[in-house]
Write a protein that holds these residues in place. Structure first.
Motif, mmCIF file in Angstrom:
data_model
loop_
_atom_site.group_PDB
_atom_site.id
_atom_site.type_symbol
_atom_site.label_atom_id
_atom_site.label_comp_id
_atom_site.label_asym_id
_atom_site.label_seq_id
_atom_site.Cartn_x
_atom_site.Cartn_y
_atom_site.Cartn_z
ATOM 1 N N GLU A 25 0.914 -1.062 0.041
ATOM 2 C CA GLU A 25 0.186 -0.075 -0.066
ATOM 3 C C GLU A 25 0.805 1.410 -0.024
ATOM 4 O O GLU A 25 0.633 2.237 -0.630
ATOM 5 N N ASP A 26 1.914 1.192 0.713
ATOM 6 C CA ASP A 26 3.065 2.461 0.553
ATOM 7 C C ASP A 26 3.929 2.394 -0.575
ATOM 8 O O ASP A 26 4.492 3.410 -0.837
ATOM 9 N N GLY A 27 3.278 1.607 -1.529
ATOM 10 C CA GLY A 27 4.287 1.689 -3.057
ATOM 11 C C GLY A 27 5.664 0.845 -2.997
ATOM 12 O O GLY A 27 5.949 0.813 -3.995
ATOM 13 N N GLN A 28 5.814 0.369 -2.004
ATOM 14 C CA GLN A 28 7.130 -0.301 -1.977
ATOM 15 C C GLN A 28 7.181 -1.695 -2.294
ATOM 16 O O GLN A 28 6.225 -2.566 -2.507
ATOM 17 N N ASP A 44 12.351 2.949 -4.883
ATOM 18 C CA ASP A 44 12.634 1.788 -5.404
ATOM 19 C C ASP A 44 14.084 1.259 -4.963
ATOM 20 O O ASP A 44 14.906 2.207 -5.397
ATOM 21 N N CYS A 45 14.291 0.150 -4.736
ATOM 22 C CA CYS A 45 15.667 -0.229 -4.554
ATOM 23 C C CYS A 45 15.804 -1.390 -5.529
ATOM 24 O O CYS A 45 15.079 -2.314 -6.085
ATOM 25 N N LEU A 46 17.126 -1.475 -6.122
ATOM 26 C CA LEU A 46 17.532 -2.285 -7.333
ATOM 27 C C LEU A 46 18.633 -2.952 -6.978
ATOM 28 O O LEU A 46 19.715 -2.657 -6.581
ATOM 29 N N ASN A 47 18.922 -4.116 -7.540
ATOM 30 C CA ASN A 47 19.927 -5.106 -7.823
ATOM 31 C C ASN A 47 20.697 -5.257 -9.004
ATOM 32 O O ASN A 47 20.672 -6.314 -9.393
ATOM 33 N N ASP A 48 21.118 -4.419 -9.536
ATOM 34 C CA ASP A 48 21.813 -4.361 -10.795
ATOM 35 C C ASP A 48 23.283 -3.729 -10.681
ATOM 36 O O ASP A 48 23.562 -2.390 -10.580
ATOM 37 N N SER A 49 24.326 -4.403 -10.393
ATOM 38 C CA SER A 49 25.777 -4.058 -10.075
ATOM 39 C C SER A 49 26.306 -3.191 -11.002
ATOM 40 O O SER A 49 26.891 -1.999 -10.698
ATOM 41 N N GLN A 50 26.025 -3.191 -12.386
ATOM 42 C CA GLN A 50 26.692 -2.412 -13.348
ATOM 43 C C GLN A 50 26.071 -0.781 -13.108
ATOM 44 O O GLN A 50 26.778 -0.095 -13.648
ATOM 45 N N VAL A 51 25.127 -0.514 -12.255
ATOM 46 C CA VAL A 51 24.688 0.782 -12.133
ATOM 47 C C VAL A 51 26.103 1.521 -11.431
ATOM 48 O O VAL A 51 26.028 2.771 -11.360
ATOM 49 N N THR A 63 16.416 -5.491 -12.111
ATOM 50 C CA THR A 63 15.876 -6.304 -10.808
ATOM 51 C C THR A 63 15.550 -5.626 -9.814
ATOM 52 O O THR A 63 16.511 -4.805 -8.954
ATOM 53 N N LEU A 64 14.084 -5.144 -9.376
ATOM 54 C CA LEU A 64 13.825 -4.317 -8.035
ATOM 55 C C LEU A 64 13.734 -5.602 -7.066
ATOM 56 O O LEU A 64 13.415 -6.726 -7.273
ATOM 57 N N VAL A 65 14.136 -4.880 -5.719
ATOM 58 C CA VAL A 65 13.999 -5.756 -4.603
ATOM 59 C C VAL A 65 13.345 -4.892 -3.205
ATOM 60 O O VAL A 65 13.554 -3.743 -3.579
ATOM 61 N N PRO A 66 12.804 -5.480 -2.364
ATOM 62 C CA PRO A 66 12.515 -4.754 -1.231
ATOM 63 C C PRO A 66 13.488 -4.048 -0.544
ATOM 64 O O PRO A 66 14.761 -4.747 -0.690
ATOM 65 N N CYS A 67 13.564 -2.741 -0.291
ATOM 66 C CA CYS A 67 14.780 -1.994 0.494
ATOM 67 C C CYS A 67 15.044 -2.808 1.813
ATOM 68 O O CYS A 67 16.307 -2.452 1.926
ATOM 69 N N PRO A 70 19.250 -6.876 0.900
ATOM 70 C CA PRO A 70 20.642 -6.384 0.209
ATOM 71 C C PRO A 70 20.209 -5.992 -1.258
ATOM 72 O O PRO A 70 19.632 -6.565 -2.143
ATOM 73 N N HIS A 71 20.652 -4.619 -1.615
ATOM 74 C CA HIS A 71 20.471 -4.016 -2.806
ATOM 75 C C HIS A 71 21.809 -3.027 -3.366
ATOM 76 O O HIS A 71 22.563 -2.727 -2.403
ATOM 77 N N ILE A 72 21.768 -2.698 -4.446
ATOM 78 C CA ILE A 72 23.052 -2.063 -5.032
ATOM 79 C C ILE A 72 22.546 -0.637 -5.205
ATOM 80 O O ILE A 72 23.608 0.351 -4.894
ATOM 81 N N ALA A 73 21.278 -0.349 -5.554
ATOM 82 C CA ALA A 73 20.952 1.248 -5.703
ATOM 83 C C ALA A 73 19.748 1.647 -5.206
ATOM 84 O O ALA A 73 18.935 0.720 -4.983
#
Length: 160
Positions: A25-28, A44-51, A63-67, A70-73
């Protein structure tokens, strides 16, 4: 103020998402999900190391992941830009200062550089090709300086 950091070009080929992103509901984002880059939004948190250290990056899906995982950005600015054509180097510098630098303090909750010393900033912006397809999205992302995955949102990091 954060020093100007890495700028990464975002090449967008389609505005249509083929993935369904499950959000609370919070958009996460609720679970790891493949997504079109057009689906990225503030928080949004994403897991793409090339960023992290690409001088010029062309992504169509991420690839989106819950914050909380662990995430890259983490996206902390999500704005539409205008103009007669894609931003040139001078306009990109202006956009970076106006949006990424100026919003950093508000997002992390402090202007004390030591409180967020483990973070650096990058941005996604339209390329000439994506501009012709209607892309006007400019986004600022936080990434770890030492490429250690982030865990938890950086929003209000300094006040938590």
């Amino acid at each position: 103020m954060m020093p100007a950091a890495l700028l990464a070009a975002l090449f967008l080929t389609s505005g249509c998402s083929i993935w369904e992103i499950e959000r609370g509901e919070d958009g996460q984002v609720l679970r790891e999900t493949a997504a079109d880059v057009f689906d990225l939004q503030k928080g949004d948190c994403l897991n793409d190391s090339q960023v992290v250290d690409a001088a010029e990056l062309q992504l169509t899906d991420i690839t989106l992941v819950p914050c909380s995982e662990p995430h890259i950005a983490e996206v902390y600015v999500d704005v539409q830009i205008d103009g007669d054509g894609p931003p040139d180097a001078a306009r990109l510098t202006e956009l970076f200062e106006e949006h990424c630098v100026d919003s950093f303090t508000e997002y992390v909750g402090t202007d004390d550089p030591s409180a967020a010393a483990a973070l650096k900033v990058t941005s996604f912006f339209p390329t000439e090709e994506s501009w012709e397809q209607g892309d006007r999205l400019y986004q600022c992302l936080l990434v770890s300086i030492d490429e250690t995955p982030l865990v938890g949102s950086a929003q209000d990091l300094a006040t938590s």
